[in-house]
Design an enzyme around this catalytic site. Structure first.
Site, PDB file in Angstrom:
ATOM      1  N   SER A  99       0.820  -1.215   0.000  1.00 20.49           N
ATOM      2  CA  SER A  99       0.000   0.000   0.000  1.00 20.49           C
ATOM      3  C   SER A  99       0.855   1.268   0.000  1.00 20.49           C
ATOM      4  CB  SER A  99      -0.956  -0.034   1.199  1.00 20.49           C
ATOM      5  OG  SER A  99      -1.925   0.971   1.116  1.00 20.49           O
ATOM      6  N   ASP A 246      -6.145   2.068  -3.439  1.00 19.09           N
ATOM      7  CA  ASP A 246      -7.392   1.886  -2.684  1.00 19.09           C
ATOM      8  C   ASP A 246      -7.689   3.110  -1.820  1.00 19.09           C
ATOM      9  OD1 ASP A 246      -5.461   1.562  -0.716  1.00 19.09           O
ATOM     10  OD2 ASP A 246      -6.319  -0.276   0.115  1.00 19.09           O
TER      11      ASP A 246
END
Length: 445
Positions: A99, A246
């Site tokens: 991430s 995301d």
């Protein structure tokens, strides 16, 4: 030994995430998914980290060794893996990404056949298999039972079509000038295509990944460059994604970074205006500003709180039959279109909101004032139980007495302590934050 953190498995590639560790985890996860197998297919995607090749190959070896057929789709956003796992009728999906972490780290996120992240009890079941030597070594297939692997490069088109379907059909982006910061990450191919095909005048920055520059002074964690480009380009909006896309950070036409709670509030009310909410409940985490709750209440909407982490937001949404929720960090879920946070879906909804408001984004995305809040991510050397620290309870009692809201927790993915304080008196807030930093530096650093 606990393997999973708050968002899958994460660690330094080659240190925690060694090929042997990843293979063992892959076999354990594969055996768990086999219990409910329908298709014997597992999908694997990744972000743009150099170590993604190592992790991917280890997972492919593990899964094919126990009879799974693996579909490799290369660099794609995390929400694309969630969508494609269900769309392509796979037993599970795996995203290789750390991430927003630096490129030296990597991680593994698992999705079930419906595109949802695994629940904690499912993660514990995989951990039990991981530690079962006999089961692991008795599970290898031979001969024709060994699985195969194939790489498919054109599934990006499916995801692009899906994203465009999430955008209102009566609108287009021809009147908007938009800057995209793809963080040299997983959205570097997808994002420019989606916004260009919907008609926007697009400028893209940080879209040249080299395996080592993901999140490097760019993207959702470092939106200052985006802010400057929005002002320079005289753009209507700027969107910054993190490494796996995301998460979304929005910059308005004046170059201001839009607070995540304001985004949640204005998007929630926008969804209500379109009769698009499945209930009057909107989900946010315990970190959300009190002003968000008050604003939503004024709009006849109810705020439901949950534990930090987008998978907990998703679970709380399901529990409350809600289809919208998120975190102030930028993980925002529109569950009609995505089972997890999707930065691109969110960016399209923000664009639609601004278009339909007929206002400048600096006005449309600024619906209420926030209470002063201070968030510090403190680098630490050790994670001791907070309750065991001498003087900790007294500190909390003092904060309560002063009516300072507090949330103090360890990061589930990094050696950091996250301290959030909120109060009406900003000077008092700064004073108490300094005291807390000094206290924890003395005990944990």
């Amino acid at each position: 030994m606990k393997i999973f953190g708050t968002d899958g498995v994460r660690g330094r590639a080659g240190v925690k995430l060694t090929p042997m560790f990843v293979m063992r985890l892959g076999i354990a996860a594969g055996l768990y998914f086999k219990k409910h197998s329908k298709t014997d297919k597992i999908l694997i995607g990744k972000d743009t980290r150099k170590s993604g090749y190592m992790v991917e190959n280890a997972l492919v070896s593990a899964l094919t060794s126990i009879g799974y057929n693996v579909i490799q789709i290369g660099p794609m956003p995390t929400p694309a893996i969630a969508f494609l796992t269900e769309d392509m009728r796979c037993d599970a999906g795996i995203m290789i990404s750390a991430s927003h972490n630096p490129f030296e780290d990597n991680g593994i996120k698992f999705f079930n056949s419906y595109g949802y992240k695994l629940k904690e009890e499912e993660e514990r079941a995989i951990e039990e298999i991981f530690h079962n030597e006999e089961l692991l070594h008795s599970s290898y297939k031979v001969g024709e039972s060994v699985g195969n692997a194939k790489r498919i490069d054109d599934v990006i088109g499916r995801y692009i079509v899906h994203l465009k379907h999430s955008f209102p059909k009566h609108l287009n982006l021809q009147s908007l000038r938009i800057v995209l910061d793809t963080a040299n990450g997983a959205a570097y191919k997808v994002a420019p295509v989606v916004f260009s095909e919907l008609g926007a005048d697009v400028l893209v920055i940080n879209d040249e990944p080299n395996g080592c520059n993901i999140n490097e002074q760019c993207g959702a964690l470092h939106p200052n460059q985006l802010s400057q480009e929005v002002k320079k380009y005289r753009a209507d909006l700027g969107f910054a994604f993190d490494g796996d896309a995301d998460r979304l950070v929005v910059v308005d036409n004046l170059g201001n970074i839009v607070h995540g709670d304001k985004l949640l509030g204005v998007l929630g009310v926008y969804q209500k205006s379109k009769n698009a909410l499945s209930s009057q409940a909107i989900v946010a985490t315990n970190m959300s500003n009190l002003a968000l709750k008050e604003y939503l209440k004024s709009q006849d909407l109810e705020l439901k709180h949950c534990t930090i982490g987008d998978k907990f937001v998703s679970e709380c949404m399901q529990l409350n039959k809600a289809n919208f929720g998120g975190e102030q960090s930028g993980h925002i879920i529109f569950s009609d279109y995505a089972k997890t946070g999707d930065g691109l879906v969110c960016a399209l909804q923000v664009s639609a909101l601004v278009l339909e408001s007929k206002l400048a984004s600096s006005v449309a995305l600024n619906p209420f004032e926030l209470y002063p809040q201070s968030l510090v991510n403190l680098d630490i050397q050790k994670k001791l139980p907070l309750e065991s620290l001498k003087g900790y309870s007294a500190l909390l009692k003092e904060l309560d007495k002063l009516e300072i809201r507090h949330l103090i927790r360890y990061s589930g993915t990094e050696n950091k302590l996250r301290i959030l304080l909120e109060a009406k008196d900003e000077k008092l807030l700064e004073l108490k934050m300094q005291e807390l930093k000094e206290f924890f530096e003395g005990h944990l650093c």
